[in-house]
Design a protein around this motif. Structure first.
Motif, PDB file in Angstrom:
ATOM      1  N   UNK A  30       0.816  -1.223   0.000  1.00  0.00           N
ATOM      2  CA  UNK A  30       0.000   0.000   0.000  1.00  0.00           C
ATOM      3  C   UNK A  30       0.843   1.263   0.000  1.00  0.00           C
ATOM      4  N   UNK A  31       2.017   1.186   0.596  1.00  0.00           N
ATOM      5  CA  UNK A  31       2.878   2.367   0.695  1.00  0.00           C
ATOM      6  C   UNK A  31       3.625   2.667  -0.593  1.00  0.00           C
ATOM      7  N   UNK A  32       3.811   1.658  -1.437  1.00  0.00           N
ATOM      8  CA  UNK A  32       4.556   1.860  -2.667  1.00  0.00           C
ATOM      9  C   UNK A  32       5.365   0.643  -3.037  1.00  0.00           C
ATOM     10  N   UNK A  33       6.570   0.877  -3.548  1.00  0.00           N
ATOM     11  CA  UNK A  33       7.467  -0.197  -3.956  1.00  0.00           C
ATOM     12  C   UNK A  33       8.604  -0.290  -2.949  1.00  0.00           C
ATOM     13  N   UNK A  34       8.704  -1.430  -2.275  1.00  0.00           N
ATOM     14  CA  UNK A  34       9.730  -1.642  -1.254  1.00  0.00           C
ATOM     15  C   UNK A  34      10.868  -2.466  -1.851  1.00  0.00           C
ATOM     16  N   UNK A  35      12.076  -1.939  -1.787  1.00  0.00           N
ATOM     17  CA  UNK A  35      13.245  -2.604  -2.356  1.00  0.00           C
ATOM     18  C   UNK A  35      13.872  -3.510  -1.304  1.00  0.00           C
ATOM     19  N   UNK A  93       1.511   5.750  -6.988  1.00  0.00           N
ATOM     20  CA  UNK A  93       0.944   4.813  -7.955  1.00  0.00           C
ATOM     21  C   UNK A  93       1.762   4.762  -9.246  1.00  0.00           C
ATOM     22  N   UNK A  94       2.435   5.860  -9.586  1.00  0.00           N
ATOM     23  CA  UNK A  94       3.179   5.905 -10.850  1.00  0.00           C
ATOM     24  C   UNK A  94       4.305   4.875 -10.891  1.00  0.00           C
ATOM     25  N   UNK A  95       5.069   4.762  -9.795  1.00  0.00           N
ATOM     26  CA  UNK A  95       6.179   3.814  -9.784  1.00  0.00           C
ATOM     27  C   UNK A  95       5.657   2.382  -9.743  1.00  0.00           C
ATOM     28  N   UNK A  96       4.511   2.178  -9.094  1.00  0.00           N
ATOM     29  CA  UNK A  96       3.896   0.844  -9.114  1.00  0.00           C
ATOM     30  C   UNK A  96       3.533   0.451 -10.553  1.00  0.00           C
ATOM     31  N   UNK A 118      16.142 -10.131 -20.490  1.00  0.00           N
ATOM     32  CA  UNK A 118      15.064  -9.287 -19.994  1.00  0.00           C
ATOM     33  C   UNK A 118      14.780  -8.128 -20.952  1.00  0.00           C
ATOM     34  N   UNK A 119      13.517  -7.737 -20.983  1.00  0.00           N
ATOM     35  CA  UNK A 119      13.140  -6.460 -21.584  1.00  0.00           C
ATOM     36  C   UNK A 119      13.325  -5.379 -20.521  1.00  0.00           C
ATOM     37  N   UNK A 120      13.595  -4.157 -20.962  1.00  0.00           N
ATOM     38  CA  UNK A 120      13.759  -3.036 -20.040  1.00  0.00           C
ATOM     39  C   UNK A 120      12.649  -2.012 -20.230  1.00  0.00           C
ATOM     40  N   UNK A 121      12.170  -1.478 -19.125  1.00  0.00           N
ATOM     41  CA  UNK A 121      11.262  -0.335 -19.210  1.00  0.00           C
ATOM     42  C   UNK A 121      12.076   0.911 -19.503  1.00  0.00           C
ATOM     43  N   UNK A 122      11.408   2.020 -19.746  1.00  0.00           N
ATOM     44  CA  UNK A 122      12.126   3.282 -19.902  1.00  0.00           C
ATOM     45  C   UNK A 122      12.641   3.766 -18.551  1.00  0.00           C
ATOM     46  N   UNK A 123      13.445   4.794 -18.558  1.00  0.00           N
ATOM     47  CA  UNK A 123      13.984   5.369 -17.324  1.00  0.00           C
ATOM     48  C   UNK A 123      12.907   6.206 -16.633  1.00  0.00           C
ATOM     49  N   UNK A 124      12.574   5.818 -15.429  1.00  0.00           N
ATOM     50  CA  UNK A 124      11.589   6.561 -14.640  1.00  0.00           C
ATOM     51  C   UNK A 124      12.360   7.404 -13.631  1.00  0.00           C
ATOM     52  N   UNK A 125      12.403   8.715 -13.858  1.00  0.00           N
ATOM     53  CA  UNK A 125      13.199   9.597 -13.019  1.00  0.00           C
ATOM     54  C   UNK A 125      12.587   9.841 -11.654  1.00  0.00           C
ATOM     55  N   UNK A 126      13.436   9.976 -10.650  1.00  0.00           N
ATOM     56  CA  UNK A 126      12.955  10.321  -9.315  1.00  0.00           C
ATOM     57  C   UNK A 126      12.368  11.736  -9.376  1.00  0.00           C
ATOM     58  N   UNK A 127      11.093  11.860  -8.985  1.00  0.00           N
ATOM     59  CA  UNK A 127      10.394  13.140  -9.098  1.00  0.00           C
ATOM     60  C   UNK A 127       9.330  13.129 -10.174  1.00  0.00           C
ATOM     61  N   UNK A 128       9.294  12.092 -11.009  1.00  0.00           N
ATOM     62  CA  UNK A 128       8.259  11.981 -12.034  1.00  0.00           C
ATOM     63  C   UNK A 128       6.968  11.442 -11.424  1.00  0.00           C
ATOM     64  N   UNK A 129       5.878  11.662 -12.139  1.00  0.00           N
ATOM     65  CA  UNK A 129       4.599  11.170 -11.683  1.00  0.00           C
ATOM     66  C   UNK A 129       4.287  11.673 -10.285  1.00  0.00           C
ATOM     67  N   UNK A 130       3.792  10.770  -9.431  1.00  0.00           N
ATOM     68  CA  UNK A 130       3.522  11.157  -8.047  1.00  0.00           C
ATOM     69  C   UNK A 130       4.616  10.679  -7.100  1.00  0.00           C
ATOM     70  N   UNK A 131       5.790  10.392  -7.670  1.00  0.00           N
ATOM     71  CA  UNK A 131       6.948  10.022  -6.852  1.00  0.00           C
ATOM     72  C   UNK A 131       7.655  11.301  -6.396  1.00  0.00           C
ATOM     73  N   UNK A 132       7.675  11.601  -5.096  1.00  0.00           N
ATOM     74  CA  UNK A 132       8.219  12.876  -4.616  1.00  0.00           C
ATOM     75  C   UNK A 132       9.717  13.037  -4.909  1.00  0.00           C
TER      76      UNK A 132
END
Length: 227
Positions: A60-65, A75-78, A142-156
């Motif tokens: 619920x909190x997000x993505x835990x590494x 939700x964006x990083x999920x 593996x296939x790779x997703x695009x680069x998701x920058x810290x600060x994009x979407x709703x990721x603070x």
């Protein structure tokens, strides 16, 4: 053997887009500045990077590494890591020397500073592209997703701090933060790339996940950034 990357040329078309050029061609003076600044950026830039592969869980909190205390919220990083088996956390910089040179030019030649800045932005993006090439070599299954920058979407953007800590980026590549969570050196990138066995959709790439998409200068010019 330690991996390294080298920049030998820069995408001038992309740099001109950063400068606001659309269909109109740059004049002779701008072309001269492009020549001078490309040479100066390539001479000054020292690409450095670090990346680590992590397993993760989604809650619920997000993505835990796993094996870290870092949880990337939102939700964006999920969505970005949906159906991914693992994630690459990466940080790339082209050195403090670029920042110093830009500060000098801003005091001595503003026009040249603008061109230098645009080419330096291109340089760090090309360095990121080369890191992605290394990742494809290291994880060919593996296939790779695009680069998701810290600060994009709703990721603070405040998540830059734990992100750099997990990578030990300050010690490894000299990448730090200021009080506003901006990266120093400025021409640096932090991002998450998902690894998946399934082909990756580009449907939600870039603008759709960026919290600046309503005010972005690039979108206003009819383009987009490399996020």
């Amino acid at each position: 053997m330690e991996k390294s990357i080298k920049l030998t040329s820069l995408n001038r078309k992309e740099a001109l887009r950063y400068l606001g050029y659309k269909k109109n061609a740059p004049d002779e003076r701008v072309e001269e500045l492009m020549d001078e600044c490309e040479e100066l950026v390539l001479k000054t830039a020292v690409p450095r990077f670090i990346y680590k592969k992590f397993d993760f869980t989604v809650n619920e909190d997000g993505v835990a590494f796993k094996n870290t205390s870092m949880v990337l919220p939102g939700e964006s990083i999920k969505k970005h890591l949906y159906k991914c088996d693992s994630a690459i956390c990466m940080a790339v910089t082209i050195s403090e020397g670029i920042d110093r040179q830009l500060r000098v030019l801003q005091l001595t030649d503003m026009a040249k500073a603008l061109v230098f800045d645009s080419l330096a932005s291109v340089a760090v993006e090309q360095a990121c592209d080369k890191v992605e090439e290394l990742l494809r070599e290291e994880y060919p299954d593996y296939y790779q997703t695009f680069r998701f920058g810290i600060g994009y979407g709703d990721l603070p953007i405040s998540m830059q701090a734990p992100f750099l800590k997990v990578l030990d980026a300050s010690k490894k590549i000299g990448l730090n933060l200021n009080k506003s969570y901006m990266l120093a050196p400025v021409k640096s990138v932090t991002a998450v790339i998902g690894l998946t066995k399934e082909p990756v959709s580009t449907e939600n790439r870039g603008c759709a996940t960026c919290n600046l998409n309503k005010t972005c200068a690039y979108r206003g010019m009819g383009g987009h950034c490399s996020g």
